[in-house]
Write a protein that holds these residues in place. Structure first.
Motif, PDB file in Angstrom:
ATOM      1  N   GLY A   1       0.741  -1.373   0.110  1.00 22.97           N
ATOM      2  CA  GLY A   1       0.023   0.060   0.067  1.00 22.97           C
ATOM      3  C   GLY A   1       0.655   1.411  -0.160  1.00 22.97           C
ATOM      4  O   GLY A   1       0.432   2.110   0.582  1.00 22.97           O
ATOM      5  N   LEU A   2       1.910   1.389  -1.025  1.00 23.19           N
ATOM      6  CA  LEU A   2       2.754   2.538  -0.833  1.00 23.19           C
ATOM      7  C   LEU A   2       3.448   2.804   0.276  1.00 23.19           C
ATOM      8  O   LEU A   2       3.672   4.158   0.487  1.00 23.19           O
ATOM      9  CB  LEU A   2       1.903   3.799  -1.631  1.00 23.19           C
ATOM     10  N   ILE A   3       3.668   2.031   1.193  1.00 20.14           N
ATOM     11  CA  ILE A   3       4.172   2.360   2.753  1.00 20.14           C
ATOM     12  C   ILE A   3       5.452   3.170   2.579  1.00 20.14           C
ATOM     13  O   ILE A   3       5.620   4.270   3.121  1.00 20.14           O
ATOM     14  CB  ILE A   3       4.220   1.174   3.581  1.00 20.14           C
ATOM     15  N   GLY A   4       6.376   2.395   1.748  1.00 18.18           N
ATOM     16  CA  GLY A   4       7.871   3.094   1.913  1.00 18.18           C
ATOM     17  C   GLY A   4       7.589   4.554   0.988  1.00 18.18           C
ATOM     18  O   GLY A   4       8.336   5.479   1.574  1.00 18.18           O
ATOM     19  N   ALA A   5       6.895   4.642  -0.127  1.00 14.63           N
ATOM     20  CA  ALA A   5       6.639   5.942  -0.733  1.00 14.63           C
ATOM     21  C   ALA A   5       6.145   7.101   0.329  1.00 14.63           C
ATOM     22  O   ALA A   5       6.730   8.108   0.127  1.00 14.63           O
ATOM     23  CB  ALA A   5       6.056   5.776  -1.698  1.00 14.63           C
ATOM     24  N   ARG A   6       5.288   6.477   1.103  1.00 16.05           N
ATOM     25  CA  ARG A   6       4.724   7.620   2.131  1.00 16.05           C
ATOM     26  C   ARG A   6       5.825   8.209   2.931  1.00 16.05           C
ATOM     27  O   ARG A   6       5.774   9.227   3.288  1.00 16.05           O
ATOM     28  CB  ARG A   6       3.424   7.012   2.968  1.00 16.05           C
ATOM     29  N   GLN A   7       6.644   7.196   3.374  1.00 22.69           N
ATOM     30  CA  GLN A   7       7.667   7.654   4.426  1.00 22.69           C
ATOM     31  C   GLN A   7       8.829   8.656   3.675  1.00 22.69           C
ATOM     32  O   GLN A   7       9.270   9.606   3.912  1.00 22.69           O
ATOM     33  CB  GLN A   7       8.498   6.431   4.817  1.00 22.69           C
TER      34      GLN A   7
ATOM     35  N   ALA B   1       1.869   8.429  -5.747  1.00 23.54           N
ATOM     36  CA  ALA B   1       0.598   8.914  -5.351  1.00 23.54           C
ATOM     37  C   ALA B   1       0.978   9.681  -4.031  1.00 23.54           C
ATOM     38  O   ALA B   1       0.371  11.024  -3.865  1.00 23.54           O
ATOM     39  CB  ALA B   1      -0.396   7.723  -5.179  1.00 23.54           C
ATOM     40  N   PRO B   2       1.828   9.253  -3.088  1.00 27.07           N
ATOM     41  CA  PRO B   2       2.176   9.985  -1.855  1.00 27.07           C
ATOM     42  C   PRO B   2       2.630  11.476  -2.279  1.00 27.07           C
ATOM     43  O   PRO B   2       2.687  12.315  -1.372  1.00 27.07           O
ATOM     44  CB  PRO B   2       3.013   9.028  -1.156  1.00 27.07           C
ATOM     45  N   PHE B   3       3.447  11.549  -3.424  1.00 27.36           N
ATOM     46  CA  PHE B   3       4.087  12.755  -3.583  1.00 27.36           C
ATOM     47  C   PHE B   3       2.993  13.692  -4.225  1.00 27.36           C
ATOM     48  O   PHE B   3       2.803  14.778  -3.837  1.00 27.36           O
ATOM     49  CB  PHE B   3       5.154  12.516  -4.558  1.00 27.36           C
ATOM     50  N   TRP B   4       1.998  13.135  -5.095  1.00 23.87           N
ATOM     51  CA  TRP B   4       0.617  13.925  -5.606  1.00 23.87           C
ATOM     52  C   TRP B   4      -0.077  14.535  -4.271  1.00 23.87           C
ATOM     53  O   TRP B   4      -0.510  15.651  -4.005  1.00 23.87           O
ATOM     54  CB  TRP B   4      -0.130  13.042  -6.366  1.00 23.87           C
TER      55      TRP B   4
END
Length: 346
Positions: free
Chosen positions: A161-167, A284-287
């Protein structure tokens, strides 16, 4: 002055299909997962760190401990991320973040790809292909006469669920600021056969021009989809032009997500399900933080019959076209344009 990072280098500095294949073959020997296949994940992480360091990059391992994260399951299967929700009590992982010595201070452009795969799949396309492009981009950018302000991010737990990208989005935005982000998500599978490119349900009504272009091409899976928003329209056009000029010319189909950056765009996606497919990876977390971003993809399960299956192996990928993805990504990373009106929706 040219923005092509290979323009000032000597022989052998073009993206190398054989090198890309070697990366994919090393990474995609079996599933890679911090939870389900930790030894394979550690082996892959060590390989990536060594390759980046060998190319002259300073690599930092950034562990994270995330609690009560709404994400997804990484069980294998041919279903889309949005259909597999799960609440994670606690996840411990790590991202690899790399920069070039002497690149200076100030906002950066991030080039990222996730390292993990789903259970039961070696993940050659999803997403050893994306990591291979990051590694080849590292080699190309290291040859630039002036080290560019580019950060490479090899991300953990995308399949959860995009966990690393959120961090990473939060940390990089806090540390230096982020001008833009290029996400490489399943970028190595192509087919020239008619009828191999499918469209999500509701896509033709929401994106009639892109659907018409796909139909006019006989629904061939011979292009890279460049998903962008208004804030990254100019960057999408830069990537498309660079891919068309690569040694193996690669068409780029530009698709503009009409949602705005920031939390409002995320909320609109909940009300318009077809739009959620445009946010199914680490951009997506960057957006969601208001940062312009691109997603480059071969469209994954809408083209590749091996998506999230045991048959997603290195032999199924097209390494000449993957080299073109790397070439265009390197050019775009060092010449990320300011936001502007950009091209029309395609």
């Amino acid at each position: 002055m040219t923005n092509d990072p290979t323009a000032h280098a000597g022989p052998g500095t073009l993206p190398d299909p054989a090198r890309l294949r070697r990366h994919v073959e090393f990474l995609a020997t079996g599933p890679r997962s911090r939870l389900r296949a930790p030894a394979a994940m550690e082996r892959a992480e060590t390989y990536v760190r060594d390759e980046l360091s060998g190319a002259g990059w300073l690599v930092r391992r950034r562990p994270f401990d995330a609690r009560w994260q709404l994400g997804s399951t990484d069980r294998h299967g041919h279903r889309a991320l949005a259909l597999k929700p799960r609440l994670h009590r606690r996840l411990r992982g790590a991202n690899l973040i790399a920069s070039l010595p002497g690149s200076g201070a100030g906002p950066v452009v991030v080039v990222g790809a996730h390292l993990d795969s789903v259970s039961g799949s070696p993940g050659a396309d999803d997403n050893a292909s994306g990591v291979a492009v990051v590694l080849e981009t590292a080699r190309l950018l290291a040859m630039a006469p002036v080290p560019p302000r580019v950060v490479l991010a090899v991300l953990d737990m995308e399949e959860l669920g995009l966990i690393g990208a959120r961090q990473a989005a939060r940390e990089l935005d806090r540390d230096a600021g982020v001008r833009g982000m290029i996400c490489l998500e399943s970028v190595g599978y192509f087919s020239d056969a008619p009828g191999t490119q499918r469209l999500p349900v509701g896509f033709e009504k929401l994106f009639p021009e892109a659907s018409a272009a796909t139909r006019a091409d006989g629904h061939r899976g011979d292009f890279t989809l460049v998903v962008h928003r208004r804030s990254s329209s100019a960057a999408a056009e830069t990537w498309r032009r660079a891919a068309a000029a690569a040694p193996t010319a690669l068409p780029g189909l530009l698709l503009r997500d009409p949602r705005p950056d920031g939390p409002l765009g995320l909320l609109i996606g909940l009300a318009v399900p077809p739009a959620n497919h445009l946010g199914r990876s680490d951009h997506a977390p960057f957006w969601n933080r208001g940062i312009p971003a691109l997603m480059l993809t071969d469209t994954a399960n809408f083209r590749n019959p091996h998506y999230h299956r045991s048959t997603d192996v290195p032999e199924t990928l097209d390494y000449d076209r993957l080299a073109s993805v790397a070439a265009a990504t390197a050019v775009t990373a060092v010449s990320w344009p300011d936001a502007g009106p950009g091209p029309p929706v395609r």
